[in-house]
Design an enzyme around this catalytic site. Structure first.
Site: not given
Length: 755
Positions: A40, A86, A131
């Site tokens: 990570r 993931h 968007y």
């Protein structure tokens, strides 16, 4: 007695596994720690990416979102990343994706965004993923172009249904290009970004000279290169120490210019600094009246000028360098960035890397990647040549091959036995379409065979020659540097340390006269025209000393024990009254009395002396102290007292020391013969017989600094005598001499005055 020892791990009768709580928590925490470190927070030294970044780039490549493809909704990419590779939060994944698209966050962005992807002033102001649209940049191909060529290892995804690359075959040392930051368990990484051309030059130098020292690498790679045009002001020696150890800090300072006599413009801010926050910090100081020199400020940033912060000054006489130094020290116009080059090595273990070791390990990775790519291509070429050999056999014996295929129930083993073919060749012949059985195709096969044999020979030569392999790696690095490289953005300039204004700097600089009375009362009057001797004093008190200076400077006081004290002049009581006792603010030793007061700038010099005939030259800055108990300045011989300090208003070489004893002995010598000290007893100025000094019959009455060619007035009782430069001709001598006797009638001298 009850046994409190935790039981060993065991399987209970009902099939439930039992484990000691201490063992379970230790194992769970270690597993979590290793996951955070390896999967990570830390980047891989191979491709410079964290797992989520690697999966985003790979998922976008699988979606066909190359630099030439149409943009797709970011939500589509995030969905594929979460669903296939993931399984974590969508917001965290999208934020990682946004960072890779922001050209003010990544030195070389991997994603090209369309829509609102945030701004330098507020990087988290990006629009929602539904968007925005995105695709990979051309630069991302340096990570992906060799992916399908046997260059890296592959592993299963989280549910075992798909395969994903464990690392990407980076053609460049990406871990240093865009840098990385992250916090793991017990580890953190902060790798700064660098310029591609400079980094490639250093990498090539190490490739050609594996034993090259760090100094040679720094000749090509002088330091980090952030996405902003702000200056890196860290000295070169400190940057070299950072690259040698792998940790340290880098300082950046905003770039500014004076647009006209009363306008200052900030053109570039340090990395990840918000312009609105800087303006807020400056405005706060203006409201607190800590920036009296700034009249107005505004933000004129736009598309043509991404950063343009304007400061309007009150007048053209403002010291802009000092003002900007204060702002650098007190706002985010200057910021320090931690460097901590932790990364996951090729063996899967995290460690702290210095620059040379990091580049050497990446070159090991790149060399193996190129070797695997060439071997992969060599095997493919050899396999194709093997099949082409079978095709040629078939073309040369086409009628017999066709007859075997028509007549035999299982033609494959017959073909293999008749023409000595391999299983692969026989299978390829059987799958060959009839339309390819022409003379023209035979010519194409022979032509392809010649090309592939030449390619195979070239690949074989490279694989067998380390020198040719290094040459190929260098050539590819230079090509990528030419294609994607650009000029340095963050100029490296060594600057002096920024210094914030002190309280005295913020005060108005007005002339002031500090008056000290015989009983130690102090007051301050505005202006230098004040006649301190004519002020009103308390009954039994009178004038002792006066010092002229500026209201924003400290006033220094001396006591009878040789200690000095300092108080800000602006805080002293007004001269309209009698003032206040210094003992209300200072704590002199018991029985000590204040004897003198002086004011000046830090570099102003004074002659400090005792009536025992010893003294030295001291700087005003060495007299100042914040301690209410003062500081020991003049070491007094037993039985001696300090004399009033004498100001030196010019170069030391232009002055003489004039010393006179109470018995009328006068001595002149060059002031340069006295040492400059911060504290101490000093050197002997004038010689007084020890018996006469101990008995009190003779002491030094006064010591003054006399300009070359100047005259003196000697006071003895109510009488005085004026001595011109010609009259003083008999008195010059060497330091520490007895001096010459004054005229008759001046054997009870108490003072000197410079005419």
């Amino acid at each position: 007695m009850t046994d409190l020892t935790p039981p060993d791990d065991r399987l209970a009768a009902d099939g439930v596994e039992e484990m000691a709580l201490a063992s379970f928590t230790e194992k769970a925490y270690l597993d979590y720690s290793m996951y955070v470190v390896l999967d990570r927070a830390l980047p891989s030294i191979a491709d410079g990416l964290k797992p989520v970044q690697r999966r985003i780039v790979y998922a976008m490549s699988e979606l066909g979102l190359s630099a030439n493809a149409k943009f797709k909704k970011s939500a589509r990419t995030v969905g594929d990343v979460l669903g296939k590779f993931h399984p974590h939060g969508d917001s965290a994944c999208y934020e990682a994706m946004v960072l890779m698209a922001q050209n003010f966050s990544f030195r070389y962005p991997l994603i090209q965004g369309q829509g609102n992807w945030g701004s330098p002033d507020d990087p988290k102001s990006f629009a929602a993923m539904r968007y925005t649209e995105s695709r990979l940049t051309r630069f991302a191909q340096t990570l992906l172009s060799e992916l399908g060529q046997g260059t890296v290892e592959w592993g299963s995804n989280f549910d075992g249904t798909l395969r994903e690359p464990e690392r990407l075959p980076s053609r460049l040392p990406h871990v240093l290009l865009n840098g990385a930051s992250g916090i793991a368990v017990g580890l953190a990484t902060d790798i700064p970004p660098h310029n591609l051309r400079e980094l490639v030059a250093a990498t090539i130098h190490l490739l050609e000279n594996p034993k090259a020292p760090l100094e040679e690498l720094l000749a090509h790679l002088p330091g980090p290169d952030y996405p902003t045009a702000a200056e890196i002001i860290t000295p070169a020696a400190e940057i070299a120490a950072i690259y040698e150890t792998g940790n340290g800090s880098v300082r950046m300072r905003a770039a500014w210019r004076r647009e006209d006599s009363e306008t200052v413009v900030v053109d570039a801010l340090p990395y990840q600094v918000s312009g609105s926050k800087v303006l807020s910090q400056i405005a706060t100081q203006m409201q607190a009246k800590k920036l009296p020199w700034v009249d107005d400020l505004r933000d004129e940033s736009d598309h043509e000028n991404p950063t343009r912060l304007v400061l309007e000054l009150r007048s053209n006489r403002v010291d802009v360098e000092r003002l900007m130094g204060h702002l650098f020290a007190s706002t985010d116009l200057e910021r320090s960035y931690r460097v901590n080059m932790n990364a996951i090595g090729l063996k899967g273990k995290p460690r702290l890397y210095d620059l040379r070791t990091l580049l050497a390990e990446w070159l090991t990775f790149r060399t193996e990647t190129v070797r695997r790519r060439l071997q992969f291509r060599f095997d493919k070429v050899s396999e194709r040549l093997h099949i082409l050999e079978g095709f040629l056999v078939a073309f040369l014996n086409i009628d017999e091959v066709i007859a075997i295929i028509r007549q035999e129930e299982k033609p494959k083993p017959v073909l293999m036995q008749r023409f000595d073919l391999t299983d692969t060749q026989a299978e390829a012949i059987l799958e060959l379409k009839l339309r390819f059985l022409s003379r023209l195709e035979e010519m194409k096969i022979r032509g392809e065979q010649d090309e592939l044999m030449a390619e195979r020979d070239r690949l074989d030569r490279i694989l067998k020659s380390p020198a040719r392999l290094r040459k190929l790696i260098r050539q590819e690095l230079e090509e990528d540097a030419e294609t994607f490289g650009d000029d340095r953005r963050s100029p490296m300039v060594e600057r002096d340390a920024a210094q914030a204004f002190s309280e005295s700097d913020l005060l108005p600089s007005e002339p002031v006269t500090v008056v000290l009375s015989e009983r130690g009362w102090v007051r301050a009057a505005k202006g230098h025209e004040v006649q301190a001797e004519e002020l009103n004093y308390k009954a039994g008190d009178g004038y002792l000393a006066a010092a002229r200076g500026k209201s924003n400077l400290p006033a220094v006081f001396f006591d009878s024990t040789g200690r000095s004290y300092a108080l800000p002049a602006h805080g002293l009581p007004s001269a309209r009254g009698h003032g206040e006792p210094l003992t209300g603010s200072l704590n002199p030793p018991p029985g000590a009395a204040f004897t003198a007061a002086v004011m000046g700038d830090d570099e102003d010099r004074f002659l400090i002396a005792s009536d025992a005939g010893y003294g030295f030259v001291g700087r005003f800055a060495d007299f100042v102290t914040r301690q209410t108990k003062g500081k020991a300045l003049l070491n007094l011989p037993a039985g001696s007292k300090p004399l009033p300090p004498a100001a030196i208003e010019g170069a030391v070489e232009d002055f003489l020391v004039a010393a006179v004893t109470t018995s009328g002995y006068l001595l002149l010598f060059p002031l340069a013969d006295l040492p400059e000290l911060a504290r101490g007893k000093g050197n002997k100025i004038i010689n007084i017989p020890k018996k006469r000094f101990v008995s009190g019959d003779e002491v030094t009455a006064a010591v003054v600094t006399l300009p070359q060619g100047g005259g003196l007035r000697v006071h003895a009782g109510k009488r005085y005598i004026n001595l011109s430069a010609r009259d003083l001709a008999p008195f010059p001598g060497s330091r520490a001499l007895r001096g010459s006797k004054l005229p008759r009638g001046f054997q009870n001298v108490w003072g000197l005055e410079v005419l």
